[in-house]
Design an enzyme around this catalytic site. Structure first.
Site, PDB file in Angstrom:
ATOM      1  N   PRO A   1       0.632  -1.215  -0.034  1.00  0.00           N
ATOM      2  CA  PRO A   1      -0.142  -0.163  -0.061  1.00  0.00           C
ATOM      3  C   PRO A   1       0.946   1.281   0.058  1.00  0.00           C
ATOM      4  O   PRO A   1       1.731   1.549   0.952  1.00  0.00           O
ATOM      5  CB  PRO A   1      -0.777  -0.188   1.421  1.00  0.00           C
ATOM      6  CG  PRO A   1       0.217  -1.150   2.073  1.00  0.00           C
ATOM      7  CD  PRO A   1       0.629  -1.841   1.259  1.00  0.00           C
TER       8      PRO A   1
ATOM      9  N   CYS B   1       3.342   3.440   8.271  1.00  0.00           N
ATOM     10  CA  CYS B   1       3.830   4.729   7.462  1.00  0.00           C
ATOM     11  C   CYS B   1       4.446   5.819   8.213  1.00  0.00           C
ATOM     12  O   CYS B   1       4.613   5.874   9.383  1.00  0.00           O
ATOM     13  CB  CYS B   1       2.600   5.559   7.211  1.00  0.00           C
ATOM     14  SG  CYS B   1       2.816   6.771   6.329  1.00  0.00           S
TER      15      CYS B   1
END
Length: 346
Positions: free
Chosen positions: A16, A100
């Site tokens: 992702p 992230c």
């Protein structure tokens, strides 16, 4: 390989990446050999669910199963509600973002910042797993090796997450402090794989078939997740699959094949984003595809001045028409790991 009830065609996954792995890109990577793809991260903030950005990220029209959606946030109840929201819109697997490294995410204590609060991270996992279990949906999680070099707690967290019901765990072999600098280390991945019963996925610096085989041997991982190396080179998945099966390196794809893949991708991209946003956001995909090709840098300069989809498509066709006159097969392309990419690998 399985994630919950879903059998996957192979163990090569698309990572992702915010601003990259939208539905058109995921579909292209699956077409070219990826066995599984996870969406861009979707916020757990309910006030943003009706925004254009979130609605695009939650668009799965025409995408092959299983549909995997990554959610990001800081509070268990909100994350659980976000999971249920996305399941109602087609998600068949929910992935929790604890990887992230972007400052705008970590400054709000989301993404990899959650690894600094182990009790809070576990509470989020427990809340999301409970909400998804009620709907029969498996939960996966992506994280890093730790917050910094002195706080590598992936193994401890991994054990807790497995006990809490996580179905699969992906580890990017860098700390949050590293971002995407330096080199990924896969010793931590190997340690987690040795300690867990659930599938473990290795991620980070996998940019060639040979590196893919090396990481699999070193870690014993069940699967590989590839991010930046697929930007402009989505056929890397079929290259890796062929090498792992035969030990042979595939020749480069035909230039006309690449032209067709890129133009088909652009049509899907424009359909999702519309004229104005589509032409702007397509520039990065075109740039990644051509930057290492003969004349690619000059073409990027011209292409970035075009402001409508038809002109952009014509320019791409002209570039590849000229390239195909001299190169039946695509000239060697630099690995995406060497690119100064702007993407955020979640």
């Amino acid at each position: 390989m399985h994630i919950g009830p879903y059998a996957l065609p192979n163990n090569l996954f698309v990572a992702p990446m915010a601003g990259v792995t939208d539905r058109p890109f995921r579909m292209l990577c699956k077409q070219l050999g990826a066995g599984y793809a996870v969406s861009e991260m979707v916020t757990s903030r309910k006030d943003l669910w009706n925004s254009l950005k979130t609605s695009r990220r939650a668009n799965h029209e025409g995408e092959s199963a299983p549909i995997a959606v990554q959610i990001a946030g800081t509070e268990g109840p909100m994350m659980a509600e976000a999971a249920a929201y996305n399941i109602d819109r087609g998600a068949q697997i929910i992935d929790i973002n604890m990887g992230c490294p972007a400052k705008k995410v970590c400054n709000k204590w989301a993404g990899s910042a959650l690894m600094r609060d182990e009790a809070g991270a576990l509470a989020i996992v427990e809340a999301v797993v409970a909400a998804c279990a009620a709907k029969g949906v498996p939960v996966t999680l992506k994280m890093r090796t730790g917050w910094c070099d002195t706080e590598r707690n992936a193994l401890r967290l991994a054990r807790d997450f497995e006990n809490a019901g996580i179905a699969m765990l992906t580890i990017h072999g860098r700390t949050r402090e590293q971002g995407y600098k330096g080199y990924a280390e896969h010793d931590t991945v190997a340690a987690v794989k040795a300690a867990l019963r659930i599938p473990v996925v290795a991620n980070g610096d996998i940019d060639s078939p040979q590196k893919a085989a090396e990481v699999l041997r070193h870690t014993g991982a069940d699967a590989l997740m590839i991010g930046r190396a697929a930007q402009g080179r989505p056929w890397i998945f079929r290259e890796i699959a062929h090498f792992l099966a035969t030990g042979e390196i595939l020749p480069p794809p035909a230039t006309r094949e690449v032209q067709r893949w890129l133009t088909d991708h652009l049509h899907e991209h424009y359909t999702l984003y519309g004229e104005d946003a589509g032409v702007r956001s397509a520039r990065k995909h075109i740039g990644w595809a051509v930057r290492a090709l003969p004349g690619g840098e000059a073409f990027r300069g011209v292409m970035n001045t075009l402001d409508d989809c038809d002109a952009q498509l014509r320019a791409v066709h002209t570039f590849f028409d000229h390239l195909a006159e001299d190169h039946a097969l695509l000239p060697a392309v630099l690995g995406a790991a060497n690119q100064d990419t702007i993407a955020l690998q979640a």
